[in-house]
Scaffold this active site. Structure first.
Site, PDB file in Angstrom:
ATOM      1  N   ASP A 172       0.834  -1.207   0.000  1.00  0.00           N
ATOM      2  CA  ASP A 172       0.000   0.000   0.000  1.00  0.00           C
ATOM      3  C   ASP A 172       0.867   1.255   0.000  1.00  0.00           C
ATOM      4  OD1 ASP A 172      -2.773   1.259   0.590  1.00  0.00           O
ATOM      5  OD2 ASP A 172      -1.489   2.121   2.146  1.00  0.00           O
ATOM      6  N   TYR A 205       2.942  10.161  -0.149  1.00  0.00           N
ATOM      7  CA  TYR A 205       3.969   9.663   0.772  1.00  0.00           C
ATOM      8  C   TYR A 205       5.347  10.151   0.332  1.00  0.00           C
ATOM      9  CZ  TYR A 205       0.406   6.571   2.777  1.00  0.00           C
ATOM     10  OH  TYR A 205      -0.723   6.067   3.370  1.00  0.00           O
ATOM     11  N   HIS A 226      -7.904   8.973  -0.989  1.00  0.00           N
ATOM     12  CA  HIS A 226      -7.155   8.972   0.281  1.00  0.00           C
ATOM     13  C   HIS A 226      -8.001   9.506   1.438  1.00  0.00           C
ATOM     14  CE1 HIS A 226      -2.721   9.202   1.745  1.00  0.00           C
ATOM     15  NE2 HIS A 226      -3.509   8.806   2.712  1.00  0.00           N
ATOM     16  N   ARG A 227      -8.681  10.626   1.200  1.00  0.00           N
ATOM     17  CA  ARG A 227      -9.574  11.210   2.210  1.00  0.00           C
ATOM     18  C   ARG A 227     -10.754  11.811   1.471  1.00  0.00           C
ATOM     19  NH1 ARG A 227      -8.370  11.547   7.449  1.00  0.00           N
ATOM     20  NH2 ARG A 227      -6.268  10.893   8.005  1.00  0.00           N
ATOM     21  N   ASN A 240     -10.579   6.470   4.890  1.00  0.00           N
ATOM     22  CA  ASN A 240     -11.050   7.519   5.814  1.00  0.00           C
ATOM     23  C   ASN A 240     -12.456   8.011   5.475  1.00  0.00           C
ATOM     24  OD1 ASN A 240      -8.497   7.698   7.326  1.00  0.00           O
ATOM     25  ND2 ASN A 240      -7.673   8.483   5.406  1.00  0.00           N
ATOM     26  N   GLY A 297       0.605   3.706  14.871  1.00  0.00           N
ATOM     27  CA  GLY A 297       1.773   4.473  14.450  1.00  0.00           C
ATOM     28  C   GLY A 297       3.006   4.178  15.283  1.00  0.00           C
ATOM     29  N   GLN A 302       9.515  -0.177   8.892  1.00  0.00           N
ATOM     30  CA  GLN A 302      10.507  -0.057   7.818  1.00  0.00           C
ATOM     31  C   GLN A 302      11.804  -0.745   8.199  1.00  0.00           C
ATOM     32  OE1 GLN A 302       9.508   1.303   4.827  1.00  0.00           O
ATOM     33  NE2 GLN A 302       7.534   1.341   5.883  1.00  0.00           N
TER      34      GLN A 302
HETATM   35  N1  LIG Z   1      -5.110   5.959   4.620  1.00  0.00           N
HETATM   36  C1  LIG Z   1      -4.485   6.756   5.433  1.00  0.00           C
HETATM   37  O1  LIG Z   1      -4.897   7.903   5.665  1.00  0.00           O
HETATM   38  C2  LIG Z   1      -3.243   6.252   6.103  1.00  0.00           C
HETATM   39  C3  LIG Z   1      -2.622   7.006   7.127  1.00  0.00           C
HETATM   40  C4  LIG Z   1      -1.496   6.473   7.741  1.00  0.00           C
HETATM   41  C5  LIG Z   1      -0.992   5.233   7.332  1.00  0.00           C
HETATM   42  N2  LIG Z   1      -1.602   4.554   6.316  1.00  0.00           N
HETATM   43  C6  LIG Z   1      -1.104   3.233   5.855  1.00  0.00           C
HETATM   44  O2  LIG Z   1      -0.861   2.402   6.965  1.00  0.00           O
HETATM   45  C7  LIG Z   1       0.500   1.957   6.933  1.00  0.00           C
HETATM   46  C8  LIG Z   1       0.974   1.714   8.322  1.00  0.00           C
HETATM   47  O3  LIG Z   1       0.953   2.910   9.096  1.00  0.00           O
HETATM   48  P1  LIG Z   1       1.990   3.113  10.277  1.00  0.00           P
HETATM   49  O4  LIG Z   1       3.359   3.223   9.731  1.00  0.00           O
HETATM   50  O5  LIG Z   1       1.485   4.187  11.149  1.00  0.00           O
HETATM   51  O6  LIG Z   1       1.852   1.651  10.983  1.00  0.00           O
HETATM   52  P2  LIG Z   1       2.120   1.022  12.378  1.00  0.00           P
HETATM   53  O7  LIG Z   1       2.449  -0.407  12.054  1.00  0.00           O
HETATM   54  O8  LIG Z   1       1.000   1.328  13.311  1.00  0.00           O
HETATM   55  O9  LIG Z   1       3.428   1.757  12.958  1.00  0.00           O
HETATM   56  C9  LIG Z   1       4.678   1.551  12.380  1.00  0.00           C
HETATM   57  C10 LIG Z   1       5.739   2.186  13.262  1.00  0.00           C
HETATM   58  O10 LIG Z   1       5.902   1.374  14.440  1.00  0.00           O
HETATM   59  C11 LIG Z   1       7.292   1.199  14.659  1.00  0.00           C
HETATM   60  N3  LIG Z   1       7.580   0.007  15.469  1.00  0.00           N
HETATM   61  C12 LIG Z   1       8.197   0.034  16.669  1.00  0.00           C
HETATM   62  N4  LIG Z   1       8.323  -1.198  17.173  1.00  0.00           N
HETATM   63  C13 LIG Z   1       7.798  -2.042  16.292  1.00  0.00           C
HETATM   64  C14 LIG Z   1       7.647  -3.466  16.257  1.00  0.00           C
HETATM   65  N5  LIG Z   1       8.064  -4.251  17.267  1.00  0.00           N
HETATM   66  N6  LIG Z   1       7.040  -3.998  15.212  1.00  0.00           N
HETATM   67  C15 LIG Z   1       6.609  -3.232  14.209  1.00  0.00           C
HETATM   68  N7  LIG Z   1       6.727  -1.870  14.175  1.00  0.00           N
HETATM   69  C16 LIG Z   1       7.323  -1.280  15.212  1.00  0.00           C
HETATM   70  C17 LIG Z   1       7.879   1.144  13.261  1.00  0.00           C
HETATM   71  O11 LIG Z   1       9.264   1.397  13.353  1.00  0.00           O
HETATM   72  P3  LIG Z   1      10.312   1.000  12.182  1.00  0.00           P
HETATM   73  O12 LIG Z   1       9.915   1.751  10.966  1.00  0.00           O
HETATM   74  O13 LIG Z   1      11.623   1.443  12.761  1.00  0.00           O
HETATM   75  O14 LIG Z   1      10.278  -0.476  11.957  1.00  0.00           O
HETATM   76  C18 LIG Z   1       7.099   2.267  12.588  1.00  0.00           C
HETATM   77  O15 LIG Z   1       7.669   3.529  12.875  1.00  0.00           O
HETATM   78  C19 LIG Z   1       1.214   3.064   6.163  1.00  0.00           C
HETATM   79  O16 LIG Z   1       2.456   2.667   5.637  1.00  0.00           O
HETATM   80  C20 LIG Z   1       0.213   3.349   5.081  1.00  0.00           C
HETATM   81  O17 LIG Z   1       0.264   2.373   4.072  1.00  0.00           O
HETATM   82  C21 LIG Z   1      -2.708   5.043   5.713  1.00  0.00           C
END
Ligand SMILES: NC(=O)c1ccc[n+]([C@@H]2O[C@H](COP(=O)([O-])OP(=O)(O)OC[C@H]3O[C@@H](n4cnc5c(N)ncnc54)[C@H](OP(=O)(O)O)[C@@H]3O)[C@@H](O)[C@H]2O)c1
Length: 304
Positions: free
Chosen positions: A55, A60, A132-133, A163, A218, A270
């Site tokens: 995704d 981004y 997206h929104r 959203n 997040g 990441q």
């Molecule tokens: N539609 C929308 O409006 C919208 C908005 C926001 C996001 N999204 C989608 O949702 C996806 C995920 O969002 P998100 O990045 O906020 O997801 P998340 O999985 O809730 O959070 C990821 C963050 O958690 C950290 N983290 C810390 N410990 C971790 C562990 N043990 N395991 C896994 N992660 C850990 C990661 O660090 P590291 O990176 O250092 O691993 C990363 O910074 C986005 O990439 C995007 O595709 C959509």
């Protein structure tokens, strides 16, 4: 239980079989500013963890050095260096946020944005394009017309939204020829509104796939709790994590996946180690009582 349409076993159906995806997906919100070797490594980790849905979104990268489009451009480079990868994944992107407007879902904008995404990614077709929104100034008939046009032109296989409220989804569906395949709400043990605001109910009513964004809130569910509510949730998740010998992050994703609408958590990590760690959620089954205990911790009250 009957499996929707002809989706192979083990896959989650988005839009009554329009697309079939593995139970966890990988997201590219944070996929920016990486050297290309690191980009390949994180994509490898997502593939090895079993993710098939990837995704991204045109926006981004905004706020980083690469700016708007940077994540798509980086992933486009990965695709160009990996022949065969495109066909192994379900590639989803999003359009419709245009700072500082902030939202534009006019047909002309969505069509142009999709074409720009295809160019950055270096591909002919997106598997899934999502608004997206919601743009409160776009009539749903116009959004539907844009999706229909892009589908007729072969530029998108399926359409989704992110959203959107349940009523906004219904209004859009009423105008669509191409059936809507998916919704993308924020959903986690710290963001439980979709359970009761009608979004997950509508997904089950209409056979729409649910892509859960920020399943670890997040990262707030992976680190030290920031407030009392998070502390309550984390304490329960930690108890189940110790019991299953997996991480708290894996339990948090298993909680999201346990809902009967079969949400596909979009892993945002990441770092390859975090992706591997959180992907262990697919092997965790929470009992009914355990699932409700997490919800009660989030609410700070027993279920009535
Ligand atoms: N539609 C929308 O409006 C919208 C908005 C926001 C996001 N999204 C989608 O949702 C996806 C995920 O969002 P998100 O990045 O906020 O997801 P998340 O999985 O809730 O959070 C990821 C963050 O958690 C950290 N983290 C810390 N410990 C971790 C562990 N043990 N395991 C896994 N992660 C850990 C990661 O660090 P590291 O990176 O250092 O691993 C990363 O910074 C986005 O990439 C995007 O595709 C959509």
């Amino acid at each position: 239980m009957e499996r929707p349409h002809d989706t192979p076993p083990g896959l989650v159906s988005l839009g009554r079989g329009a697309l079939g995806v593995a139970p966890m997906g990988w997201g590219m919100w944070r996929f920016t500013g990486l050297p290309i070797e690191a980009a390949h490594a994180i994509v490898d980790a997502a593939l090895e963890a079993g993710c098939t849905l990837f995704d991204t979104a045109d926006i981004y990268g905004l706020g980083t050095e690469g700016g708007f489009g940077a994540a798509e451009a980086l992933f486009g480079r990965v695709l160009s260096e990996r022949p065969g990868l495109r066909d192994r994944i379900i590639l989803a992107s999003k359009a419709g946020i245009q700072p500082p407007v902030p939202y534009d879902s006019s047909a002309a904008y969505l069509i142009g944005a999709c074409e720009a995404s295809l160019k950055r990614l270096g591909i002919e077709q997106l598997d899934l394009l999502q608004v997206h929104r919601p743009d409160l100034l776009a009539h749903p008939a116009e959004v539907a017309a844009a999706f229909d046009m892009l589908h007729r032109q072969g530029k998108v296989r399926a359409a989704g939204v992110s959203n959107y409220t349940a009523t906004q989804v219904r209004a859009l569906q009423a105008h669509m020829t191409l059936p809507l395949a998916s919704l993308q709400p924020e959903f986690s043990a710290l963001r439980t509104e979709p359970l009761e605001d009608g979004v997950l109910d509508l997904a089950m009513e209409r056979g729409l796939g649910v892509l859960a964004w920020s399943p670890l809130a997040g990262g707030r569910l992976a680190g030290p709790p920031a407030d009392e509510r998070a502390a309550r949730v984390v304490a329960v998740l930690d108890e189940f994590a110790a019991d299953r010998a997996v991480s708290r992050a894996a339990i948090a994703c298993a909680w999201v996946m346990a809902h009967p609408s079969r949400p596909v958590p979009l892993i945002g990590a990441q770092s390859p180690a975090h992706v591997r760690d959180v992907a262990r959620a697919t092997g965790v089954l929470l009992s009914r009582q355990e699932w409700y205990r997490v919800l009660e911790a989030e609410r700070g009250a027993r279920m009535p």
